[in-house]
Design an enzyme around this catalytic site. Sequence first.
Site, mmCIF file in Angstrom:
data_model
loop_
_atom_site.group_PDB
_atom_site.id
_atom_site.type_symbol
_atom_site.label_atom_id
_atom_site.label_comp_id
_atom_site.label_asym_id
_atom_site.label_seq_id
_atom_site.Cartn_x
_atom_site.Cartn_y
_atom_site.Cartn_z
ATOM 1 N N HIS A 174 -6.212 -7.198 8.359
ATOM 2 C CA HIS A 174 -5.509 -6.087 7.703
ATOM 3 C C HIS A 174 -4.010 -6.376 7.693
ATOM 4 C CE1 HIS A 174 -4.515 -2.157 6.263
ATOM 5 N NE2 HIS A 174 -3.779 -1.901 7.322
ATOM 6 N N ASP A 176 -0.484 -5.062 6.457
ATOM 7 C CA ASP A 176 0.365 -4.005 5.898
ATOM 8 C C ASP A 176 1.516 -4.628 5.117
ATOM 9 O OD1 ASP A 176 -0.803 -1.561 7.077
ATOM 10 O OD2 ASP A 176 -0.215 -2.463 8.978
ATOM 11 N N ASP A 288 -7.430 1.844 6.655
ATOM 12 C CA ASP A 288 -6.251 2.334 7.378
ATOM 13 C C ASP A 288 -5.566 3.552 6.787
ATOM 14 O OD1 ASP A 288 -4.678 2.142 9.646
ATOM 15 O OD2 ASP A 288 -3.195 0.840 8.726
ATOM 16 N N HIS A 568 0.119 2.636 2.508
ATOM 17 C CA HIS A 568 -0.080 3.737 3.442
ATOM 18 C C HIS A 568 0.914 3.785 4.595
ATOM 19 C CE1 HIS A 568 -2.808 0.424 4.800
ATOM 20 N NE2 HIS A 568 -2.271 0.718 5.967
#
Length: 1150
Positions: A174, A176, A288, A568
């Site tokens: 993951h 970001d 997420d 997010h």
Amino acid sequence: MKLSRQFTVFGSAIFCVVIFSLYLMLDRGHLDYPRGPRQEGSFPQGQLSILQEKIDHLERLLAENNEIISNIRDSVINLSESVEDGPRGSPGNASQGSIHLHSPQLALQADPRDCLFASQSGSQPRDVQMLDVYDLIPFDNPDGGVWKQGFDIKYEADEWDHEPLQVFVVPHSHNDPGWLKTFNDYFRDKTQYIFNNMVLKLKEDSSRKFMWSEISYLAKWWDIIDIPKKEAVKSLLQNGQLEIVTGGWVMPDEATPHYFALIDQLIEGHQWLEKNLGVKPRSGWAIDPFGHSPTMAYLLKRAGFSHMLIQRVHYAIKKHFSLHKTLEFFWRQNWDLGSATDILCHMMPFYSYDIPHTCGPDPKICCQFDFKRLPGGRYGCPWGVPPEAISPGNVQSRAQMLLDQYRKKSKLFRTKVLLAPLGDDFRFSEYTEWDLQCRNYEQLFSYMNSQPHLKVKIQFGTLSDYFDALEKAVAAEKKSSQSVFPALSGDFFTYADRDDHYWSGYFTSRPFYKRMDRIMESRIRAAEILYQLALKQAQKYKINKFLSSPHYTTLTEARRNLGLFQHHDAITGTAKDWVVVDYGTRLFQSLNSLEKIIGDSAFLLILKDKKLYQSDPSKAFLEMDTKQSSQDSLPQKIIIQLSAQEPRYLVVYNPFEQERHSVVSIRVNSATVKVLSDSGKPVEVQVSAVWNDMRTISQAAYEVSFLAHIPPLGLKVFKILESQSSSSHLADYVLYNNDGLAENGIFHVKNMVDAGDAITIENPFLAIWFDRSGLMEKVRRKEDSRQHELKVQFLWYGTTNKRDKSGAYLFLPDGQGQPYVSLRPPFVRVTRGRIYSDVTCFLEHVTHKVRLYNIQGIEGQSMEVSNIVNIRNVHNREIVMRISSKINNQNRYYTDLNGYQIQPRRTMSKLPLQANVYPMCTMAYIQDAEHRLTLLSAQSLGASSMASGQIEVFMDRRLMQDDNRGLGQGVHDNKITANLFRILLEKRSAVNMEEEKKSPVSYPSLLSHMTSSFLNHPFLPMVLSGQLPSPAFELLSEFPLLQSSLPCDIHLVNLRTIQSKMGKGYSDEAALILHRKGFDCQFSSRGIGLPCSTTQGKMSVLKLFNKFAVESLVPSSLSLMHSPPDAQNMSEVSLSPMEISTFRIRLRWT
């Protein structure tokens, strides 16, 4: 005679409706559901059931048609009253006299058949309705043992004797695009190495798999790698070792973004994939985002996805779903009358997406199978038991231990196919981790698969591998028409990950940038539409200066910066301070570059002789009338320098798809001003003071406001010059609670020691009373002459004194909101003028203004509310605006999801205060049988209704500590923030409150939809920089880009130029994206004056654009990934209510 004529009109209308109603029932009586895409719903079994269903259906039709007749009767009566009353001008203000304004359109604009959808929606029962789930769950949070938030899971050893457990271990990372580091820094330090090692390590063994989601990172890496590495990636995708999931530019937040931006970042990612890799994602992956919206499920379904996965859902809901084995379900839209929007969704059952919480219920055991945490590494297991490297000596015991977790997890699902994600944030950046994870798991797989008595088949896989196996298993055991998985409707807000820790704070955090985001969306849409149409003119006239400009590259960059901000941890306001600055700088730079595209495109379109087009690379011919000096400053109006000799040209663009009567306000350097319309006639002008501060009037600038009537997507030219004019009127001012005299200058300014009597302002539709503090107290709707209590007040929320406190994510208040208290009555300034009147209240932390426009039509029917918020000197406080009324909403209220749909809410006493705060993207409302009160918003914020008759909106929050969710800081980089709203009070009619309480769906009125659109897509005034270069440069007086207004319920979401398949340029196609909005007809319709009508979703595209021929129009999936196999060129489109449809369109200037 007049009375007889009214009865004739009324009788004729009723006769026509009755005949039409009978026809409608005969036409539809044999159907169980409406025609069109929603015929897919399940039909009852057996003849008696079918007969009963038909009887019920006819009863509903009779009720609906009675409702239509009632509405039309009210409308005819209202129309006759209007005739009886005679024409009504604006009462104006006592100090200003009267002014002739445009009369409203006929009130009856909606096709009665278009009113049926809202009354039918929600009539189909669901297996799981989230509103009901909240009633069922006790939210008592008992200790569940090793699975703290769950329960003890047991199984029998022989459960897999007939069908072995099939396990897919799915490696993922993951990433970001900004959080604790900026997007570029993360790429430099982590992400590029993940990609590089992925290529090397997957090539070593064809059984290894990997998944990727964020295209923003993939595109950045693609630009710097060599051709052999690119070919290797394509090969891995082709043989199924690598899968792209979702494929958006980012993994977006689902609470705060508008659907425009969600679609745009999805298209940007999918277009990049099509061009560079030729792949089409099939499965959604959202591990997420802090709560999940059905809007995202709908967008994925319409993009052509079959499945999706979500993770961050309230722990009590996860437990409830686990107990009932409903963690996998068909997510269906609340408004869907059939099953056309169903998409299979997998909800991960445990606390997190990291490895300790994905193999099974016991994180202490699962952590031992995260081999990056082996002793000697940088990470350990917080439960105190480290992993062991797998060897021949321990493989049996370790395999048994892991399989036990897999089996327990599988007991929460309805099949014997299991998903076991293997990853975490920025994992697999080092080749050593690839070796540790892959080699240890490969030994476990080898052992398990070689032991028939274990009844397991385990392998590495991707998300689609899992879903494919799941569907195969379901097909094998399906014995009836009933689905193995339930149908679910509703949303998954507000999220809590433990205890009373509700993630409702981020709905509001960093509101300055949430507002900037919405401005960016409006600007990029305007730029897209103008650029596409100007491009067609430039191609026709071979205007190389436009064709060779960097506009398309700049537009692509703006799309990507907007897409990046939907991440997010970006729009949510949950990143480090310097990362926020990076996001803000990207938005700011793109706003500036979009202004250049808008200005150049508009100039070409409005120029009479196209071949005279010139372009200055450093500035646009047409410049916006606002400028923002930095990424964290508020936009300011520029001052237009006037002269008596040469007029200045003002070009106003209406970015909306309907013709529009709205007020234009600009700033000029002279109070003696004349504004000439396109016909050369002076227009009525209000000249208002520009205040340097509360009491000082600027001598260098004046505000000029006038009413402009502009066609749909139209450009109109006004001339402004310094000149005395009988059409120019100065505003008057009254200052209350003023302890110092203001300099009057040319304006009439009256000073009052205190307010004394109530302060009032009014327009043709509304009269408003304010208290001595300048805050609204009550409103009278002139339609029915009733007064309504409507009080505005401000509140503070503090943070709890417990160990865990509010932060960027969490809202943990110290109790109910406390009233904002001023030590003395605040300074109040009242403006009264021909075009608008307003009341401004100056509090220490908020400058609050309520404005009424003295115009007939849409914008005269609501109150504009603007708040300039500055809480930079407070600690651990959140400021809220509360609107209180006598509406008896019985703890039920409504907030929108992503500006797309309305979700009913209930204020629940069994939940803590912070759980009753929900995201509001564009509107929130409360209602009873008689009235609806709507707060429309130009930015995403948190909203609630803590008591009957109230709406609360959170405006800013300043928190001095971290809330222990990884950010490592509070939120104390607050800016002076402008929040913009409208308040709309509507009278309802023919409402069945009992039915409404049961309904899981609600819709705005057409008036509310259009008010929201006007708020979010304001006029764009542009000033011609200097004079025209020569007399040969003539401007058209007006240029409508559409031939006529679109139907009231159809919104042109975008007209997006599609990329070329080769190089970085554009193709000859554009994506035409249309949204047909669902609306509620149960409102009194007198005087609405809609500038459009509804047409049952039918629209001729051949006649859509003015002077642009439609060469082809072909339907496509939402994000352009797929075209229907039978796709043909179309001349007319037919849209179902609520649907968003994309078409590939090719235009040519004629």
